[in-house]
Design an enzyme around this catalytic site. Structure first.
Site, mmCIF file in Angstrom:
data_model
loop_
_atom_site.group_PDB
_atom_site.id
_atom_site.type_symbol
_atom_site.label_atom_id
_atom_site.label_comp_id
_atom_site.label_asym_id
_atom_site.label_seq_id
_atom_site.Cartn_x
_atom_site.Cartn_y
_atom_site.Cartn_z
ATOM 1 N N GLY A 218 4.072 -17.939 3.018
ATOM 2 C CA GLY A 218 3.228 -16.795 2.694
ATOM 3 C C GLY A 218 1.763 -17.159 2.833
ATOM 4 O O GLY A 218 1.320 -18.203 2.330
ATOM 5 N N ASP B 253 0.428 -5.404 -13.433
ATOM 6 C CA ASP B 253 1.407 -5.760 -12.407
ATOM 7 C C ASP B 253 2.730 -5.029 -12.562
ATOM 8 O O ASP B 253 3.436 -4.811 -11.578
ATOM 9 C CB ASP B 253 1.673 -7.271 -12.442
ATOM 10 N N HIS C 25 -35.875 -11.785 -3.046
ATOM 11 C CA HIS C 25 -35.883 -12.651 -1.870
ATOM 12 C C HIS C 25 -36.368 -14.054 -2.287
ATOM 13 O O HIS C 25 -37.323 -14.174 -3.051
ATOM 14 C CB HIS C 25 -36.828 -12.094 -0.810
#
Length: 560
Positions: free
Chosen positions: A258, A394, A530
């Site tokens: 997988g 789940d 920045h």
């Protein structure tokens, strides 16, 4: 014993994409329904416009409710307002929010608090990945020299690495337990099962069971590793992620069956620690769940330079553990013709073929994923809502992520507190913590184009490279891209996918924009510090071409 008749999905390993649009929400006025994370000025949510004085009063009431939780019944003849079966991340999030809302709450845990994520998943795996990241950096001589650094030698202590993962899990488990105790949640030990309408029985094996009543019940029992037929697990040489996280050994050659999130993360760990890896993937390409552009770059960055080979389009029809001096044997068959192709001989095999819902023994007639509607209300075989019964995480298969489970639990508590609420699953991000990381939210490009074809709108795509980002270059981490799929006619973001340094952290600006319904017309004007990695997203937003004349106003998103 009574049982609740519920039709559950038979496919154990399938992972749903998050559901379709909510028909029930159609025609509602903005003030009648709340979507997760939406601004009050967009949807007229009165609770978000409360005065500071009212908010302070409410916090005082909630603190009193928390301290009193467990002191008396719910006031409606029930032992509790809410009982949650399962104390994983989803159950924990629901329990804390319930107490904050003044609900008398109990949570039942048959194993240990924290569930899969804390004990056998997200948390310990990130500890191992932290080690693999450091090892990669130290082993990359070219990278170190480019920064002016010299490293004479590197190594690791396997047991110390394993202890780091175990200690982290223990710490987080303790934190979760203490937080629930501090808020006044009753933690009941034992395996819970539903024995009738608004009735739950729980207890440990060998001890008398107890029965309690609850106005509302949430099932939050999570999942377990899915092991296909023909694979023999011994926990030593053939094992699942549950065993792998203990790091009892580092095999010279390991096959990983997988190539999704779990397999990819473990390949990062094992190759960093010196193992050779062979992927076995049933589909025709590695990483089939990723956006194609991301998968292509991930193969170039995460697979090709490392000691990894792979077999695609094949099933591991039989895996036999190592014994009597013989290696692990993996028989491969063609995924389409089912003809035998070859037999691999390796030192170990990790089975990473997805997860199956842990719903056995709950008192439900059927097993598998528990079907729910868009409000996480459990539905029966005919599609009718089962009153006062919910399922999150789940166990319902909608989106098998720990933070999705928590969000679903909070959404349910909102509903039982009298505020209708639908969670937009397309706004929930996901991440793969490889080096570099991968993250995503919303639709992949193929999914977006299919949706556009069906609904009759145009799709545009913009990309930017980490090589254009000053902060990434300062770190010497220019390998990476960011990609955005959007609607040029409205400025709606349909999906964002990132591979690069700290991608798991960067994705949240995009996921919150989707959740809030913020359009690109507004995001283009946002200011980013920045030099920071956040400018990667800024570049995407500014590169998008939105049709002229499109309104800057926030539109109401669609629940999914």
């Amino acid at each position: 014993m009574h049982s609740v008749s519920i039709s559950a999905s038979a496919s154990a390993s399938a992972i749903a994409s998050g559901g379709a649009r909510s028909k029930a929400a159609a025609g509602r006025r903005p003030g009648e329904i709340r979507f997760c994370g939406l601004r009050g000025d967009a949807l007229a949510c009165g609770s978000l416009r409360a005065s500071h004085a009212a908010a302070a009063t409410r916090r005082a009431v909630l603190r009193a409710a928390a301290s009193a939780n467990g002191a008396a019944g719910s006031g409606d003849g029930f032992d509790y307002d809410l009982v949650i079966i399962g104390a994983g991340v989803g159950g924990h999030g629901a329990a804390l929010h319930a107490v904050e809302e003044g609900l008398k709450t109990a949570i039942i845990e048959g194993d240990v608090v924290g569930g899969t994520c804390v004990n056998r998943g997200c948390v310990p795996s990130k500890a191992l990945l932290a080690v693999s990241g450091r090892m990669r950096e130290l082993h990359d001589e070219h990278h170190m020299k480019s920064l002016g650094l010299q490293v004479s030698s590197t190594g690791y202590d396997r047991q110390a690495v394993a202890d780091h993962a175990n200690n982290l899990a223990s710490k987080i488990r303790s934190n979760l337990t203490n937080s629930m105790k501090a808020m006044g949640v009753d933690i009941l030990t034992g395996f819970g099962k539903i024995v009738g309408k608004q009735k739950v029985r729980y207890g440990k094996v060998g001890f008398p069971e107890k029965e309690i009543t609850a106005k509302n019940i949430i099932i939050a029992t999570g999942s377990v590793p899915f092991v296909p037929k023909g694979i023999e697990i011994d926990g030593k040489t053939v094992f699942t992620s549950d065993h792998a996280l203990k790091l009892e050994s580092v095999p010279d050659w390991i096959a990983i069956v997988g190539s999704g999130y779990i397999g990819l993360e473990f390949s990062d760990v094992y190759t960093a620690l010196g193992s050779e890896v062979t992927f076995v993937e049933a589909l025709d390409q590695l990483m089939p769940g990723f956006d194609p552009a991301i998968a292509k770059l991930a193969q170039r960055v995460l697979i090709n330079p490392r000691k990894i080979d792979y077999h695609t389009g094949v099933f591991a029809s039989k895996i036999t553990p190592a014994k009597d001096g013989k290696p692990v044997l993996i028989e491969l068959i063609d995924a389409k013709t089912k003809e035998h192709k070859e037999t691999l001989e390796v030192d170990a095999a990790l089975i990473a073929t997805g997860r199956a819902p842990f719903t056995n023994g709950l008192g439900l007639e059927n097993r598998g994923f528990i079907p729910v509607d868009e409000r996480m209300q459990v539905t029966d075989a005919d599609g009718n809502v089962v009153p006062n019964l919910f399922c999150i995480g789940d166990a319902n298969g909608k989106l098998m992520l720990a933070h999705a489970a928590s969000a679903q639990g909070i959404s349910v508590v909102e509903q039982i507190s009298g505020r209708d609420h639908i969670l937009n699953h397309l706004s929930i991000p996901a991440a793969c913590f490889t080096h570099p990381e991968i993250s995503m939210v919303g639709l992949t490009e193929p999914q977006a184009r299919e949706k556009a074809d069906n609904e009759g709108f145009e799709v545009s795509v913009v990309k930017t490279s980490f090589k254009a980002n000053t902060k990434a270059l300062a770190e010497n981490e220019g390998d990476g891209i960011a990609k955005m799929i959007y609607r040029p006619d409205t400025g709606e973001i349909l999906g964002v996918h990132i591979l690069g340094l700290h991608a798991a952290d960067l994705i949240h600006e995009a996921s919150n924009a989707i959740a809030l319904g913020t359009r690109l017309q507004e995001l283009k004007l946002a200011v980013h510090a920045h030099p920071t990695l956040s400018e990667v997203l800024d570049e995407l937003f500014k590169a998008a071409k939105v049709n002229s004349g499109v309104s800057h106003s926030v539109n109401e998103p669609v629940a999914a």
